[in-house]
Design an enzyme around this catalytic site. Structure first.
Site: not given
Lengths: 74, 194
Positions: A12-15, A39
């Site tokens: 999930s963000c920011p990965m 995501d």
């Protein structure tokens, strides 16, 4: 010109954007990446990332829950 | 634009026109290069020491680094809690300094939430929920950002007040004052205060 598939499903963000940036850092101009991510925020994020960094978003499609983006390094 | 490119362009123009024009062009090119450079920087000021706010700060820092920006984070007052090492000795510090250090959380995994803290249960709950949703942990976000080139500057003045030393903070943190922060801010096209 290398072709690479990146599977960022389950992140999930920011990965996904971080991992994309890391992969692009090592790549050379013209390399093509197919990025898979589930995501929902990834769709606007990869568009924004590409427009900011100047890399080319060739296509973006949805398959079930997955978003598949093809991006070429500038 | 690199300086080499600027002088190359200028010498081209010198051939075409007089020195006066070339000098003017050089000046304009240098000013333009400065402006273009500005688009590449982000300055952040982290004053809050709460888990949720520090989390937001490091998400933004990571995002900006991924966007190819140079990011400087000036960490002051309560924000310092987020970049402390999980344990360090308070030996050699005054009584009040020891009290403050003892009462404040050490490191990203000990921070309270700004809402729904419930005497420390809140952060555990949020960490559990984030883990379930596969959201990266705060200490990983900090580590990743520094590996990616995030420049962290600890505020010298607040460190002095609380009795914090540079070695109590995570590795790679530089120490500076308000002028260091402002200098970075003036060179950035946006500055965020969290």
């Amino acid at each position: 010109m290398a072709k690479t598939e990146l599977d960022f499903r389950g992140m999930s963000c920011p990965m996904p954007i971080m991992k994309t940036a890391m992969a692009f850092k090592k790549a050379t101009s013209g390399d093509v990446f197919t990025i898979m991510c589930d995501d929902p925020g990834f769709e606007p994020d990869i568009k924004a990332w590409a427009s900011e960094t100047g890399n080319v978003l060739d296509s973006i499609e949805k398959k079930d829950k997955d978003i598949i983006a093809t991006v070429t390094k500038k | 634009m690199a300086n080499g490119e600027v002088s190359e362009k200028v010498s081209d123009i010198k051939g075409m026109a007089g020195d006066g024009v070339a000098a003017k062009v050089q000046e304009l090119e240098e000013r333009l290069a400065k402006l273009e450079d500005k688009n590449n920087n982000l300055t952040m000021i982290l004053m809050s020491g709460e888990f949720d706010k520090a989390f937001a700060a490091f998400i933004i820092a990571n995002g900006a680094l991924a966007m190819g920006k140079e990011v400087t984070m000036f960490v002051t007052f309560w924000g310092l809690d987020a970049i402390k090492k999980p344990s360090f000795s308070t030996a050699g510090r005054g009584f009040l300094e020891k009290m403050v250090l003892w009462m404040r959380p050490k490191g990203p995994n000990k921070l309270a939430t700004s809402k729904m803290n419930f005497a420390g249960i809140g952060p555990k709950l949020f960490r559990y929920m984030m883990k379930k949703k596969k959201v990266e942990q705060l200490h990983n976000l900090i580590e990743m950002a520094t590996e990616f080139g995030l420049k962290i500057i600890g505020c010298q003045m607040s460190m002095d007040v609380m009795g914090l030393k540079a070695e109590d903070l995570i590795d790679g943190v530089e120490v500076g004052g308000v002028a260091t922060m402002l200098n970075s801010s003036y060179k950035s096209n946006s500055t965020l205060f969290i």
